[in-house]
Design a protein around this motif. Structure first.
Motif, short mmCIF file in Angstrom:
data_model
loop_
_atom_site.label_atom_id
_atom_site.label_comp_id
_atom_site.label_asym_id
_atom_site.label_seq_id
_atom_site.Cartn_x
_atom_site.Cartn_y
_atom_site.Cartn_z
N GLU A 33 0.93 -1.16 0.01
CA GLU A 33 -0.04 -0.08 0.11
C GLU A 33 0.85 1.43 -0.11
OE1 GLU A 33 -2.06 1.74 3.87
OE2 GLU A 33 -3.54 0.21 2.89
N LEU A 34 0.71 2.15 -0.77
CA LEU A 34 1.30 3.44 -0.80
C LEU A 34 0.73 4.33 0.46
CD1 LEU A 34 2.94 5.60 -2.40
CD2 LEU A 34 1.14 6.36 -3.47
N ASP A 48 -2.07 -5.24 -5.53
CA ASP A 48 -2.03 -5.67 -4.33
C ASP A 48 -0.49 -6.16 -3.94
OD1 ASP A 48 -4.81 -5.51 -4.04
OD2 ASP A 48 -5.21 -7.63 -4.54
N HIS A 49 0.16 -6.54 -4.89
CA HIS A 49 1.52 -7.06 -4.47
C HIS A 49 2.97 -6.37 -5.15
CE1 HIS A 49 -0.55 -10.53 -3.09
NE2 HIS A 49 -1.19 -10.54 -4.30
N SER A 50 2.59 -5.18 -5.85
CA SER A 50 3.62 -4.65 -6.77
C SER A 50 3.26 -3.08 -6.92
CB SER A 50 3.81 -5.13 -7.79
OG SER A 50 2.99 -5.14 -8.89
N PHE A 62 5.71 3.10 1.28
CA PHE A 62 5.07 1.80 1.09
C PHE A 62 4.97 1.15 2.26
CE2 PHE A 62 6.36 3.17 -3.03
CZ PHE A 62 5.27 3.40 -3.69
N ARG A 63 3.85 0.76 2.51
CA ARG A 63 3.68 -0.39 3.79
C ARG A 63 3.54 -1.82 3.11
NH1 ARG A 63 4.71 1.75 8.80
NH2 ARG A 63 4.57 -0.34 9.52
N PHE A 64 3.71 -2.62 3.51
CA PHE A 64 3.85 -3.98 3.39
C PHE A 64 3.76 -5.27 4.20
CE2 PHE A 64 8.17 -3.46 3.22
CZ PHE A 64 8.74 -4.79 3.35
N SER A 65 3.26 -6.18 3.93
CA SER A 65 3.20 -7.60 4.71
C SER A 65 4.08 -8.48 3.88
CB SER A 65 1.80 -8.16 5.02
OG SER A 65 1.37 -8.48 3.72
#
Length: 99
Positions: A33-34, A48-50, A62-65
């Motif tokens: 997510e930006l 969702d992934h890039s 960017f936040r990510f899991s």
């Protein structure tokens, strides 16, 4: 204190422009997510992934899991890091709150 977004997307990716138009592509094996910017205004394509886009000055967050799968940065001539000192700096922080 962690926010709900930070709980779900606990990692932070920071892209720092160096004053030269440059392109980036990032991919994670979780969600992405930006943060703090409008993707349309920043000319950033986020799925969702890039994400892919351009940066010259300023910072993109960017936040990510999950884990980072790919980071690719090139300068305005298409020269990739580390061969070009103009490519953006990329910082990856796992398990951080804020932003």
């Amino acid at each position: 204190m962690l926010t709900e977004t930070n709980d779900v997307l606990p990692h932070l990716l920071t892209i720092v422009g160096r004053g030269v138009p440059s392109n980036y592509e990032i991919t994670v094996d979780g969600e992405l997510e930006l943060v703090g910017a409008d993707p349309l205004e920043e000319a950033t394509v986020v799925t969702d992934h890039s994400a892919e886009g351009a940066v010259d000055i300023g910072v993109m967050w960017f936040r990510f899991s999950g884990q980072m799968a790919n980071v690719h940065v090139v300068d305005w001539n298409g020269v990739a890091a580390p061969d070009s000192p103009s490519t953006p700096e990329v910082h990856i922080n796992y398990g951080v709150s804020g932003r």
